[in-house]
Design an enzyme around this catalytic site. Structure first.
Site, PDB file in Angstrom:
ATOM      1  N   CYS A  63       0.694  -1.341   0.356  1.00  0.00           N
ATOM      2  CA  CYS A  63      -0.359  -0.413  -0.164  1.00  0.00           C
ATOM      3  C   CYS A  63       0.508   1.352  -0.019  1.00  0.00           C
ATOM      4  CB  CYS A  63      -0.466  -0.056   1.204  1.00  0.00           C
ATOM      5  SG  CYS A  63      -1.534   1.589   1.273  1.00  0.00           S
ATOM      6  N   TYR A 194      -4.978   4.553  -8.892  1.00  0.00           N
ATOM      7  CA  TYR A 194      -5.934   3.929  -8.622  1.00  0.00           C
ATOM      8  C   TYR A 194      -7.570   4.118 -10.044  1.00  0.00           C
ATOM      9  CZ  TYR A 194      -3.481   2.040  -4.921  1.00  0.00           C
ATOM     10  OH  TYR A 194      -2.831   1.794  -4.366  1.00  0.00           O
TER      11      TYR A 194
END
Ligand SMILES: N[C@@H](CCC(=O)N[C@@H](CS)C(=O)NCC(=O)O)C(=O)O
Length: 319
Positions: A63, A194
């Site tokens: 992440c 994203y």
């Protein structure tokens, strides 16, 4: 996600989309701050005083947002002050899981199997996604904050002399520049990759795609003209925020998220910059290409057979 403290459905990467089919990221909900004297920070309540051994970070090495906090912890030499647990890279049907994947840990602190249990331990009626990073207070047994932008700032200045005060990642004189860079790099690039990868319409994909490369082109020119860092000679949190996206680019975003106009390796100044940041003391320890590839390529909706690519060759970065 959690609804009223109960895990409700199998994990899905996209919870919300805008009118054009674009990916929308959830706003963080725990916003308290650790401060040297325990007074309240810019948001939330007081009572979170800086103390060695009191706070714990839950992170995923895949992440980028969690990695921001890990890099800050390293650069501020807070390793012995703030403990860390790393989740497994692959998202399970119940989100982030603790386990035995190499480089991951069990949750010795709370004995949880999934990160969502940490959220319900802090708030038994929590509704929302159980995201990382999470900064946990061992004393009050609650989540201090789950927003990486806040955690980076409190690790920078909330721990006073427990941290290396000679390192300032948000210096007063550069704050306007840093804020301006963050404001543009976040939507177009950090979250832009994203929005490219999780777009559900061609229009949303192409819009996000062009935003990603427009920003990379601009940053390539900027760093070629003036460096070595974004604001010049001083390494700041803006560099941390850019680096975490660049280091994932060729391994995950280029292929899985279809950000494939060109690779990071095809940008000379950005590649040299990425290597420069990677070589700062401790930063390399926060990067696991194995976790990054296993994590992103485990997202079933984008990669149903969950095959993890063998490449790319990242030896130019020493990875
Ligand atoms: N605003 C958060 C975003 C964190 C975030 O989106 N983390 C992702 C991983 S990269 C996550 O935990 N996703 C799990 C989920 O959405 O269920 C921050 O910057 O700290």
């Amino acid at each position: 996600m959690l609804v009223n403290g109960k895990w409700t459905e199998d994990w899905q990467p996209v919870q919300a989309t805008d009118a054009k089919g674009g990916f929308v990221r959830q706003v963080s909900s725990f916003r308290n701050w650790v401060t040297p004297d325990g007074s309240a920070g810019p948001t939330g309540e007081s009572g979170f005083q800086a103390e060695a051994g009191r706070y714990h970070l839950y992170v995923a090495l895949i992440c980028p947002w969690a990695s921001r906090t890990l890099i800050t912890r390293k650069l501020k030499t807070l390793d012995d002050v703030i403990s860390v647990s790393v989740v497994e890279p692959a998202l399970s049907d119940q989100g982030w899981r603790f386990g035995d994947f190499p480089g991951a840990n069990r949750d010795d602190l709370n004995g949880a199997s999934y990160v969502h249990e940490i959220y319900t331990r802090a708030d038994a009626t929590f509704t929302g996604r159980a995201t990382v990073p999470v900064l946990w207070d061992k004393e009050r047994k609650t989540i201090v904050n789950n927003e990486s932008a806040d955690i980076v700032r409190m690790l920078n200045s909330g721990f006073g002399a427990l941290a290396d005060e000679s390192v300032d990642l948000y210096p007063e004189a550069l704050r306007n520049d840093i804020d301006a860079l963050n404001e543009r790099i976040y939507p177009s690039l950090n979250n832009g990759v994203y929005r490219t990868g999780f777009a559900t319409t061609q229009v949303a994909y192409e819009e996000a795609f062009h935003g990603v490369f427009a920003m990379l082109d601009e940053l390539e020119t900027r760093l070629a003209a003036s460096g070595p860092f974004l604001t010049g000679g001083t390494f700041t949190e803006a560099d941390i925020r850019l680096f975490v996206t660049l280091i994932r680019f060729d391994a995950a975003y280029y292929g899985l998220f279809k950000c494939n106009r060109q690779r990071l390796a095809d940008y000379p100044a950005l590649s040299a910059y990425t290597k420069r940041v990677l070589d700062l003391p401790g930063v390399r320890d926060t990067v696991s290409i194995d976790h990054i590839k296993h994590g992103y390529y485990s997202i079933k909706s984008l990669n149903p057979h969950r095959i993890v690519p063998v490449g790319p060759d990242l030896s130019a970065l020493g990875l």
